[in-house]
Design an enzyme around this catalytic site. Structure first.
Site, mmCIF file in Angstrom:
data_model
loop_
_atom_site.group_PDB
_atom_site.id
_atom_site.type_symbol
_atom_site.label_atom_id
_atom_site.label_comp_id
_atom_site.label_asym_id
_atom_site.label_seq_id
_atom_site.Cartn_x
_atom_site.Cartn_y
_atom_site.Cartn_z
ATOM 1 N N ASN A 76 116.349 87.116 33.174
ATOM 2 C CA ASN A 76 117.349 86.502 34.233
ATOM 3 C C ASN A 76 118.856 86.515 33.507
ATOM 4 O O ASN A 76 120.051 86.552 34.261
ATOM 5 C CB ASN A 76 116.976 85.725 35.046
ATOM 6 C CG ASN A 76 116.491 86.137 36.122
ATOM 7 O OD1 ASN A 76 116.115 86.841 36.534
ATOM 8 N ND2 ASN A 76 115.657 85.322 37.057
ATOM 9 N N TYR A 77 118.636 86.484 32.366
ATOM 10 C CA TYR A 77 120.446 86.357 31.368
ATOM 11 C C TYR A 77 120.154 88.214 31.508
ATOM 12 O O TYR A 77 120.153 87.930 29.199
ATOM 13 C CB TYR A 77 120.542 85.866 30.299
ATOM 14 C CG TYR A 77 120.311 84.492 30.873
ATOM 15 C CD1 TYR A 77 120.689 83.454 32.227
ATOM 16 C CD2 TYR A 77 119.894 83.022 29.871
ATOM 17 C CE1 TYR A 77 120.611 82.332 33.059
ATOM 18 C CE2 TYR A 77 119.921 81.882 31.273
ATOM 19 C CZ TYR A 77 120.043 81.404 31.752
ATOM 20 O OH TYR A 77 120.094 80.033 32.513
ATOM 21 N N ILE B 88 111.219 93.894 46.883
ATOM 22 C CA ILE B 88 111.338 92.709 47.444
ATOM 23 C C ILE B 88 111.942 92.439 48.800
ATOM 24 O O ILE B 88 113.316 91.596 49.251
ATOM 25 C CB ILE B 88 111.259 91.652 46.599
ATOM 26 C CG1 ILE B 88 110.450 91.787 45.425
ATOM 27 C CG2 ILE B 88 110.556 90.542 47.033
ATOM 28 C CD1 ILE B 88 110.270 91.038 44.777
#
Length: 528
Positions: A469-470, A237
């Protein structure tokens, strides 16, 4: 004579082919990079060959936020490409693919397990930190932000353009935008506005063939996948187009704590009963942590409550006195400020700190380990006491962080984006510990697993959900160089629940040969 020449030509051809075969793949990769980029945007200065020089090590360490991974694997890491132009990304993807080299993509380096910059097979790191431009359009309430920008840089740019626009993202200013958004980032505006991917309207992505795509050209299924499904399974991205949100000129924040001796356990239990039912303008995080007690050598738990309210101090006081009088909140505990100044408050900077501090990119990592859970119901008091007992066995910093849901999160469908954890959740919990010495690593990793086990009766199950995301390698993983579907389903269902099937379909369509992979990537499988 002709036969002698033919034999000589054959010998020369064999020797050339042999040289090509024995030539290190790293040399072929570097040659490919130079061949596929132009003199107008030279790539030479962006390439750091993996060696033991201070130049390479500083490049590696500058975005290595977890000290557990501060020693590069020189046997496998071939180079770092710190891209400065989109053509550098395209060349890196194509050249890595054609040379059979794995690609790891790093934006801010906050990947908790370091999967964006380590592997056990030959690989290169594509570092995105140079690509950090931000353009804010106040009239349309939109912005374009490149992957390599940090949240702090984004917040500064927004504040320079408007005093009443904000973006619903995290509170740590050094987190890279790329990973934060693609994993479904969240922050203290979650109950009012949802998570970051709920405010993404377009994106630029380089696919497995090196093509630069936007939302229109990549299609809605791929655009859906990269909003919470992690970008690194689908491409690189380059940038996000985000929708900014309107906030009042004045917000109110407070940070108050009570120890166990002051009734901290009772406070946290009551907090659980009300935190998700409060007005959605109010976000109140509970953060129990081990601290020193009043006597020398004594330790206790401080239940710290951080809050942010989209309104005045007086309105906040009225809500708190009615809903959580046990906190005994005082007017002087509450501080009115602009949205931008709340970003400094949440990052623990004192009042009056210049905004430029959010542009800093510190490079002093520590050793740490984090895990996550989702709660569907409150933890009973005896359960909290069991957690405190386990936390006291740690010899270093340890904490749990309860982040309340409710509000708009109950109204957004689980399938709206790849991020699935919506209605039915009361809290997202993060467990974390930090330590100073490398020889304490194994002990702390083991103790974190024990704390996680103590929490098991009180959290989601079948599957035991986790926040992508963790990143947590303990919940299931594959070796660096392969993606076993059965193993991928184990961690995949925990991260993505019912959305995993669609993610696997998208992966099979856009990266059928599984070039973009890591230890917890999406497998390319058609699901009938």
């Amino acid at each position: 004579m002709k036969e002698a020449v033919s034999v000589l030509c054959l010998v020369l051809l064999v020797s050339v082919l042999k040289a090509q075969v024995t030539k290190p793949i790293s040399e072929n990769f570097i040659e490919c990079l130079r061949h596929r980029t132009s003199q107008e945007n030279p790539i030479t200065d962006a390439i750091f060959i993996a060696d033991n020089t201070s130049t390479f090590l500083s490049s590696y360490l500058s975005y290595t936020k977890n000290k557990r991974y501060s020693s590069p694997n020189f046997n496998k890491l071939l180079a770092i490409v710190a891209a400065k132009h989109v053509s550098h990304i395209q060349a890196t993807v194509v050249c890595a693919k054609t040379n059979g080299i794995q690609l790891r993509i790093r934006s801010g380096g906050h990947d908790l397990e370091g999967l964006s910059y380590r592997s056990s097979v030959p690989f290169v790191i594509l570092d995105m930190f140079n690509l950090r431009s931000i353009t804010v359009d106040v009239s349309s309430k939109k912005a374009w932000v490149q992957t390599g920008a940090t949240l702090g840089e984004l917040y500064v740019k927004i504040s320079e353009a408007s005093q009443t626009l904000a973006f619903p993202a995290g509170v740590c200013p050094t987190v890279g935008v790329g990973g934060h958004i693609s994993g479904g980032g969240y922050g203290n505006l979650i109950r009012k506005f949802g998570i970051t991917v709920d405010h993404v309207s377009d994106a630029q992505l380089i696919d497995v063939n090196g093509n630069l795509l936007n939302r229109a050209t990549m299609g809605e299924d791929l655009f859906w996948a990269i909003r919470g499904g992690g970008g690194a399974s689908f491409g690189v991205i380059l940038s996000w187009k985000i929708n900014l949100v309107e906030v009042p000129k004045i917000l109110t924040v407070f940070r108050v704590n009570k120890t166990l001796e002051q009734g901290g356990t009772d406070l946290l239990y009551k907090w659980q009963l009300v935190a998700t039912k409060l007005p959605e303008d109010l976000f109140m995080r509970a953060w129990p942590q081990v601290v020193n007690g009043t006597k020398y050598g004594e330790r206790t738990i401080a239940v710290v409550l951080y809050a942010q309210f989209l309104g005045s101090r007086d309105k906040l006081m009225a809500i708190m006195n009615q809903k959580l009088p046990e906190l005994e909140l005082r007017r002087e505990d509450c501080h009115e400020m602009s949205w931008f100044n709340t970003t400094l408050f949440w990052a623990d900077y004192p009042a009056g700190t210049p905004k430029s501090v959010l542009l800093d990119r510190p490079t002093n990592p520590g050793f740490f380990k984090s895990k996550s859970d989702y709660l569907k119901k409150p933890i009973p008091k005896d359960g909290l006491e069991k957690l405190w007992k386990k936390m006291f066995t740690f010899n270093n910093v340890v904490w749990m962080q309860f982040n309340p849901y409710g509000g708009v999160m109950d109204r957004i469908p689980a399938t709206a984006a790849a991020f699935p954890h919506r209605k039915g959740n009361m809290f997202k919990v993060q467990y974390s510990t930090t330590w100073l010495e490398e020889n304490a690593t194994e002990t702390n990793l083991s103790m974190m697993k024990e704390l996680y086990e103590v929490a098991e009766p009180y959290v989601s199950s079948n599957p035991r959900e986790a926040f992508f995301n963790y990143r947590d390698i303990d919940i299931g993983s594959n070796p660096s160089g392969e993606t076993n579907v059965d193993e991928a389903k184990i961690y995949g269902y925990k991260y993505f629940l019912g959305n995993l099937k669609r993610l696997m379909d998208v992966k099979a369509k856009y990266d059928p040969d599984n070039f973009f992979k890591n230890e917890q990537s999406i497998p390319p499988v058609r699901v009938m």
